[in-house]
Design a protein around this motif. Structure first.
Motif, PDB file in Angstrom:
ATOM      1  N   SER A   1      41.500 -12.278  -5.855  1.00  0.00           N
ATOM      2  CA  SER A   1      42.532 -12.324  -4.812  1.00  0.00           C
ATOM      3  C   SER A   1      43.521 -13.442  -5.105  1.00  0.00           C
ATOM      4  N   GLY A   2      44.717 -13.329  -4.507  1.00  0.00           N
ATOM      5  CA  GLY A   2      45.733 -14.347  -4.693  1.00  0.00           C
ATOM      6  C   GLY A   2      45.282 -15.697  -4.154  1.00  0.00           C
ATOM      7  N   ASP A   3      44.551 -15.674  -3.039  1.00  0.00           N
ATOM      8  CA  ASP A   3      44.085 -16.931  -2.447  1.00  0.00           C
ATOM      9  C   ASP A   3      43.119 -17.646  -3.387  1.00  0.00           C
ATOM     10  N   ASP A   4      42.203 -16.854  -4.003  1.00  0.00           N
ATOM     11  CA  ASP A   4      41.265 -17.453  -4.957  1.00  0.00           C
ATOM     12  C   ASP A   4      42.023 -18.023  -6.150  1.00  0.00           C
ATOM     13  N   ALA A   5      43.087 -17.319  -6.564  1.00  0.00           N
ATOM     14  CA  ALA A   5      43.875 -17.790  -7.707  1.00  0.00           C
ATOM     15  C   ALA A   5      44.473 -19.157  -7.391  1.00  0.00           C
ATOM     16  N   ALA A   6      45.000 -19.309  -6.185  1.00  0.00           N
ATOM     17  CA  ALA A   6      45.573 -20.597  -5.792  1.00  0.00           C
ATOM     18  C   ALA A   6      44.475 -21.648  -5.680  1.00  0.00           C
ATOM     19  N   ALA A   7      43.313 -21.221  -5.184  1.00  0.00           N
ATOM     20  CA  ALA A   7      42.214 -22.173  -4.957  1.00  0.00           C
ATOM     21  C   ALA A   7      41.670 -22.766  -6.252  1.00  0.00           C
ATOM     22  N   VAL A   8      41.627 -21.967  -7.331  1.00  0.00           N
ATOM     23  CA  VAL A   8      41.064 -22.496  -8.572  1.00  0.00           C
ATOM     24  C   VAL A   8      42.129 -23.122  -9.467  1.00  0.00           C
ATOM     25  N   PHE A   9      43.378 -23.069  -9.022  1.00  0.00           N
ATOM     26  CA  PHE A   9      44.460 -23.552  -9.875  1.00  0.00           C
ATOM     27  C   PHE A   9      44.274 -25.014 -10.273  1.00  0.00           C
ATOM     28  N   GLY A  10      43.666 -25.792  -9.383  1.00  0.00           N
ATOM     29  CA  GLY A  10      43.446 -27.211  -9.640  1.00  0.00           C
ATOM     30  C   GLY A  10      42.683 -27.506 -10.917  1.00  0.00           C
ATOM     31  N   LYS A  11      41.909 -26.532 -11.378  1.00  0.00           N
ATOM     32  CA  LYS A  11      41.155 -26.721 -12.622  1.00  0.00           C
ATOM     33  C   LYS A  11      42.056 -26.687 -13.847  1.00  0.00           C
ATOM     34  N   PHE A  12      43.299 -26.222 -13.671  1.00  0.00           N
ATOM     35  CA  PHE A  12      44.196 -26.038 -14.814  1.00  0.00           C
ATOM     36  C   PHE A  12      45.508 -26.776 -14.539  1.00  0.00           C
ATOM     37  N   PRO A  13      45.495 -28.101 -14.642  1.00  0.00           N
ATOM     38  CA  PRO A  13      46.655 -28.876 -14.213  1.00  0.00           C
ATOM     39  C   PRO A  13      47.962 -28.493 -14.905  1.00  0.00           C
ATOM     40  N   SER A  14      47.913 -28.038 -16.173  1.00  0.00           N
ATOM     41  CA  SER A  14      49.179 -27.746 -16.843  1.00  0.00           C
ATOM     42  C   SER A  14      49.570 -26.282 -16.758  1.00  0.00           C
ATOM     43  N   GLY A  15      48.860 -25.524 -15.924  1.00  0.00           N
ATOM     44  CA  GLY A  15      49.232 -24.126 -15.733  1.00  0.00           C
ATOM     45  C   GLY A  15      48.178 -23.158 -16.226  1.00  0.00           C
ATOM     46  N   VAL A  16      48.345 -21.888 -15.856  1.00  0.00           N
ATOM     47  CA  VAL A  16      47.370 -20.862 -16.241  1.00  0.00           C
ATOM     48  C   VAL A  16      48.074 -19.619 -16.779  1.00  0.00           C
TER      49      VAL A  16
END
Ligand code: GDP
Ligand code: MN
Length: 382
Positions: A27-42
């Protein structure tokens, strides 16, 4: 059995081949939630059993959490060569210097295994063979256990490779051979095999096919653990139904894949969209239907439910009882329309109407969809 990219990468990783760090979301919400693991982008990548995702718009770069959520929402539910996207792989962005191609495939005609390698990765193997044939090397192997790394290095030299990269890529190839043998694979393709600016060799894609005849000794493919599996899909597996999470607002329960797809198409033609794909399969019981209704009701984006069943052998009274039972959890009064035909249909209709559930008694899914959408509109206008 074709594996999804993230499942294939798990095998590569177990074999010691470097893969980008990544997380699976639905889901989009999960995508935003895990984004912190990838500081320079995904990189947001559609997980479907189809290639050419890049060209189809199923792969996007995102530099912020908001961009990741937006990309996820766009890609989820997208159809890529008839495959509906239900899951995404979010991965660290690689600093790509060069893209190579490497694959192993069982060559049925010759009864051996074919190793293919090219320095012109990133494009389809057919295009490499046509446009850059000089870069493509082929090596036929009769006995995988006889492969030695110095032989691989000799083969790679034929593609113009040399130096440290040659040695590093040969080491990856050696690991791929071992992975291929150990897991009874028919195909293992890494395209692109990336050389990063830092000089690392990373498998940026994975296309893996496991020999179905060997699945009996690979329980793990049924249950490859991932960090985040969508909870709806997990519950669906427990109920025993086929389920794909989509992004619309109409929950669908259908007794077959054809009915489900037809319902989704009709919804789309009316400017609406399905919240899920759900196929019960043949073994309809009251409990299975009741659990399915409960599953859809627990999804906050579901604003209406269409039950579309055809029962050849299964008594439809069971299904009717299951719908009523499942709807006891309908505290928000979500509109439901049932279209049901087949074995014991008159009794089933009587049960549903006795419970004041709108029931369509014709073969027309259009009629059921229109009735449901009208009811849903009536609710939002109030
Ligand atoms: P396919 O189109 O289904 O084969 O998907 P791939 O996984 O092969 O991705 C397609 C293309 O996206 C690759 O050839 C790369 O050029 C690009 N790509 C994939 N991962 C990354 C990444 O981490 N960083 C960058 N910059 N590009 C990527
Ligand atoms: Mn690829």
């Amino acid at each position: 059995m074709n594996l999804l990219e993230y499942q294939g990468k798990k095998l590569f990783s177990e074999a010691g081949i470097r893969v980008p760090s990544g997380v699976v979301v639905a889901s989009g919400d999960d995508a935003a939630a895990v984004f912190g693991k990838f500081p320079s982008g995904v990189v947001v990548k559609a997980q479907v059993h189809a290639g050419g995702r890049g060209k189809a718009g199923g792969i996007r770069l995102a530099r912020t959490g908001g961009e990741a959520a937006a990309a996820a929402k766009d890609i989820l539910g997208m159809k890529i060569r008839e495959c509906v996207v239900g899951e995404l792989l979010l991965e660290e962005i690689l600093d790509i210097d060069r893209e190579l191609y490497m694959s192993l495939i069982v060559n049925n005609d010759a009864g051996n295994i074919l190793f293919l390698f090219s320095q012109a990765g990133g494009m389809d193997i057919e295009d490499i063979a046509r446009g850059r044939p000089e870069s493509l090397v082929r090596w036929e192997i009769d006995d995988i256990s006889s492969v030695r790394e110095f032989r691989i290095r000799n083969v790679l030299r034929g593609s113009g490779m040399h130096g440290k990269v040659l040695a590093d890529v040969a080491s990856v190839a050696m690991k791929l051979f071992e992975c291929f043998r150990k897991n009874d694979l028919l195909l293992a393709e890494i395209n692109p095999l990336v050389v990063t600016k830092g000089g690392e060799i990373v498998a940026a894609d994975a296309k893996v096919d496991v020999d179905d005849n060997a699945l009996f000794r690979h329980d793990e493919f049924g249950a490859i653990p991932v960090e985040i599996r969508d909870s709806y899909e997990r519950r669906a597996a427990e109920i025993g139904i086929s389920y794909v999470q989509l992004t619309g607002s109409v929950g669908i329960i259908a007794s077959g894949a054809g009915l489900a797809m037809n319902s989704m198409d009709i919804l789309e033609s009316r400017g609406s969209a399905a919240a899920n794909f759900l196929e019960t399969g043949g073994g309809i019981t009251a409990k299975l239907i009741s659990d399915s209704v409960g599953l859809l009701l627990s999804n906050p984006s579901v604003k209406g439910i269409l039950v579309n069943l055809y029962g050849g052998v299964n008594p439809m009274v069971e299904a009717a009882g299951g719908v009523i039972d499942g709807l006891t959890g309908n505290s928000k009064g979500i509109p439901v329309v049932v279209k049901l035909l087949g074995n014991q249909q008159e009794e089933a209709w009587a049960i549903l109407e006795g419970a004041r559930i709108p029931t369509v008694k014709t073969v027309s899914t259009e009629e059921a969809v229109d009735l449901l959408l009208r009811t849903m509109e009536g609710r939002t206008e109030k």
